[in-house]
Scaffold this active site. Structure first.
Site, PDB file in Angstrom:
ATOM      1  N   ASP A 171     -11.871 -23.422 138.748  1.00  0.00           N
ATOM      2  CA  ASP A 171     -11.077 -23.700 137.544  1.00  0.00           C
ATOM      3  C   ASP A 171      -9.691 -24.210 137.915  1.00  0.00           C
ATOM      4  OD1 ASP A 171      -9.861 -21.828 134.670  1.00  0.00           O
ATOM      5  OD2 ASP A 171     -10.550 -23.890 134.872  1.00  0.00           O
TER       6      ASP A 171
ATOM      7  N   GLY B 148       9.207 -21.141 138.705  1.00  0.00           N
ATOM      8  CA  GLY B 148       9.133 -22.551 138.281  1.00  0.00           C
ATOM      9  C   GLY B 148       8.101 -22.768 137.193  1.00  0.00           C
TER      10      GLY B 148
ATOM     11  N   THR C 296     -41.612 -16.381 147.715  1.00  0.00           N
ATOM     12  CA  THR C 296     -42.462 -17.552 147.879  1.00  0.00           C
ATOM     13  C   THR C 296     -41.699 -18.785 147.395  1.00  0.00           C
ATOM     14  OG1 THR C 296     -44.325 -18.725 146.928  1.00  0.00           O
ATOM     15  CG2 THR C 296     -43.496 -16.852 145.658  1.00  0.00           C
TER      16      THR C 296
ATOM     17  N   ASN D 173      -3.070 -23.740 136.238  1.00  0.00           N
ATOM     18  CA  ASN D 173      -3.330 -22.683 137.228  1.00  0.00           C
ATOM     19  C   ASN D 173      -2.578 -22.913 138.530  1.00  0.00           C
ATOM     20  OD1 ASN D 173      -5.020 -21.419 135.470  1.00  0.00           O
ATOM     21  ND2 ASN D 173      -6.902 -22.286 136.320  1.00  0.00           N
TER      22      ASN D 173
ATOM     23  N   LYS E  40       0.084  -9.878 134.067  1.00  0.00           N
ATOM     24  CA  LYS E  40      -0.978 -10.621 133.380  1.00  0.00           C
ATOM     25  C   LYS E  40      -1.860  -9.600 132.664  1.00  0.00           C
ATOM     26  CE  LYS E  40      -4.630 -13.964 134.222  1.00  0.00           C
ATOM     27  NZ  LYS E  40      -5.265 -14.832 135.222  1.00  0.00           N
TER      28      LYS E  40
ATOM     29  N   LYS F  22      -6.661 -26.376 137.731  1.00  0.00           N
ATOM     30  CA  LYS F  22      -6.050 -27.304 136.766  1.00  0.00           C
ATOM     31  C   LYS F  22      -4.540 -27.047 136.750  1.00  0.00           C
ATOM     32  CE  LYS F  22      -7.368 -24.060 133.134  1.00  0.00           C
ATOM     33  NZ  LYS F  22      -8.304 -23.802 132.058  1.00  0.00           N
TER      34      LYS F  22
ATOM     35  N   ASP G  49      -5.179 -17.579 138.682  1.00  0.00           N
ATOM     36  CA  ASP G  49      -6.292 -17.540 137.723  1.00  0.00           C
ATOM     37  C   ASP G  49      -7.664 -17.716 138.379  1.00  0.00           C
ATOM     38  OD1 ASP G  49      -6.250 -18.617 134.275  1.00  0.00           O
ATOM     39  OD2 ASP G  49      -7.475 -17.185 135.385  1.00  0.00           O
TER      40      ASP G  49
HETATM   41  C1  LIG Z   1       9.835 -20.394 134.301  1.00  0.00           C
HETATM   42  C2  LIG Z   1       9.343 -19.705 133.046  1.00  0.00           C
HETATM   43  C3  LIG Z   1       9.606 -20.555 131.815  1.00  0.00           C
HETATM   44  C4  LIG Z   1       9.999 -18.332 132.887  1.00  0.00           C
HETATM   45  N1  LIG Z   1       7.903 -19.565 133.116  1.00  0.00           N
HETATM   46  C5  LIG Z   1       7.259 -18.784 133.976  1.00  0.00           C
HETATM   47  O1  LIG Z   1       7.786 -18.100 134.799  1.00  0.00           O
HETATM   48  N2  LIG Z   1       5.912 -18.855 133.824  1.00  0.00           N
HETATM   49  C6  LIG Z   1       4.917 -18.162 134.494  1.00  0.00           C
HETATM   50  C7  LIG Z   1       3.656 -18.216 133.964  1.00  0.00           C
HETATM   51  C8  LIG Z   1       2.627 -17.530 134.565  1.00  0.00           C
HETATM   52  C9  LIG Z   1       2.835 -16.790 135.724  1.00  0.00           C
HETATM   53  N3  LIG Z   1       1.811 -16.112 136.336  1.00  0.00           N
HETATM   54  C10 LIG Z   1       2.047 -15.435 137.436  1.00  0.00           C
HETATM   55  C11 LIG Z   1       3.303 -15.396 138.009  1.00  0.00           C
HETATM   56  N4  LIG Z   1       4.343 -16.041 137.427  1.00  0.00           N
HETATM   57  C12 LIG Z   1       4.132 -16.751 136.287  1.00  0.00           C
HETATM   58  C13 LIG Z   1       5.183 -17.440 135.662  1.00  0.00           C
END
Ligand SMILES: CC(C)(C)NC(=O)Nc1ccc2nccnc2c1
Length: 326
Positions: A142, A101, A182, A147, A47, A144, A163
């Protein structure tokens, strides 16, 4: 193209240890890239939080510092784990376990709405993750679908909350300092439930109500396109609609959880603890599946955690004179 995969701006140590490839997610504060650890070929997520894209230097650094401090301090099966951390003058790089996923948001979007049993399995894990955060004095603030990450493409899978950029570590200290001065000029809510713990934690309960609504109904409870009211007015009034075509197959107990979380008055809103006791979640099969996913090694701590949960469930059964539990 090569320019998109420009490795030169990355910290040297990061470049030596990992290969960064395509983007797999974009958050409010940066982007997430798929990475490979050179030594093990393990897949990871990196990230990248760009310090500059926050309006004021103060907010950016403080939020990112809080996020990184929280990420390194929390340890729960349903909270994303930090593997490594680097920074340059203009960015933070957080190496995270990869959640294959992807985002819950994408899954709900593609499946229209989740099966109730799947929504319950995910919601239970979210409750456990937030219960852990709250017990460590952390408000996420946050929560949602973007996240909530899924560990695999299967319906039955582990979920993790990510997040913590908007999170706040409950500053009990600052409240104590305030109360030492006070009190004459302090507003009433500083003394009543609007202080840190009571009031603050309830915001996460509301967000979990919105998350559950989206998982079960496949659409958000508050949305600018609904009726004439602005989204803010809908929220302030707590006005949401369960469209019959979408909700007729959803159980009354599930709807009851949503209705008790989407309560405007934080002091009347169901808490995380109460939600965990709600009849809809007293589901042995779901809980066994969740614990198998959360504690796969079946180690002592895991077994203990399951036993505690079972005893609590059985005790509740006895208290409510539920013979069949004996
Ligand atoms: C399955 C696919 C399409 C490859 N997307 C994915 O792994 N997305 C994410 C998005 C954010 C993430 N943030 C932390 C860890 N894995 C993450 C995976």
């Amino acid at each position: 193209d090569l320019s998109a995969n420009d490795q030169s701006s990355l910290p040297k140590e990061l470049r030596e240890k990992y290969v960064l490839t395509r983007g797999i997610g974009t958050g409010v504060c940066g982007e997430v890239k798929l990475a490979f650890e050179r030594s093990t070929c393990r897949k990871l997520a990196v990230k990248i939080i760009n310090k500059k894209n926050f309006k004021s230097e103060g907010t950016a650094t403080r939020n990112a510092k809080t996020e990184i401090e929280i990420l390194q301090r929390v340890d729960h099966p349903c909270l994303i784990k930090t593997e490594d951390f680097y920074q340059t003058d203009d960015s933070y790089y957080i190496v995270l376990e990869l959640m294959e996923g992807g985002e819950l948001f994408q899954k709900v979007k593609s499946q229209q709405q989740l099966k109730e049993s799947v929504a319950k399995l995910y919601f239970y894990q979210m409750l456990k993750a937030v219960q852990y955060l709250h017990s460590n004095g952390i408000i996420h603030r946050d929560l949602k679908p973007e996240n909530i990450l899924l560990s695999s493409q299967e319906d039955v899978c582990l979920i993790k909350v990510t997040d913590f950029n908007q999170s706040r570590i409950l500053e009990e200290a600052s409240l104590m300092r305030t109360l030492c001065g006070t009190p004459s000029y302090l507003a009433p809510e500083v003394f009543t439930h609007a202080s840190t713990t009571g009031y603050g934690l309830a915001v996460d309960a509301w967000s979990l109500g919105v998350l559950l609504f989206v998982c079960l109904g496949g659409y958000p409870p508050f949305h600018e396109s609904f009726g004439h009211q602005s989204i803010t007015d809908q929220i302030i009034r707590g006005e949401f609609t369960m469209v019959p075509s979408k909700w007729k197959h959803v159980s009354d107990q599930a709807k009851d959880v949503v209705r008790k979380l989407l309560v405007v008055d934080p002091s009347k809103r169901m808490t995380i603890e109460e939600a965990l006791q709600h009849p809809w979640l007293q589901d042995r099969d779901m809980m066994d599946t969740a614990h198998r996913l959360m504690y796969p090694s079946g180690d002592a701590a895991a077994t203990a955690a399951v036993q505690v949960e079972r005893l609590a469930t059985r005790k509740r059964g006895r208290d409510e004179g539920d013979e069949e539990e004996e």
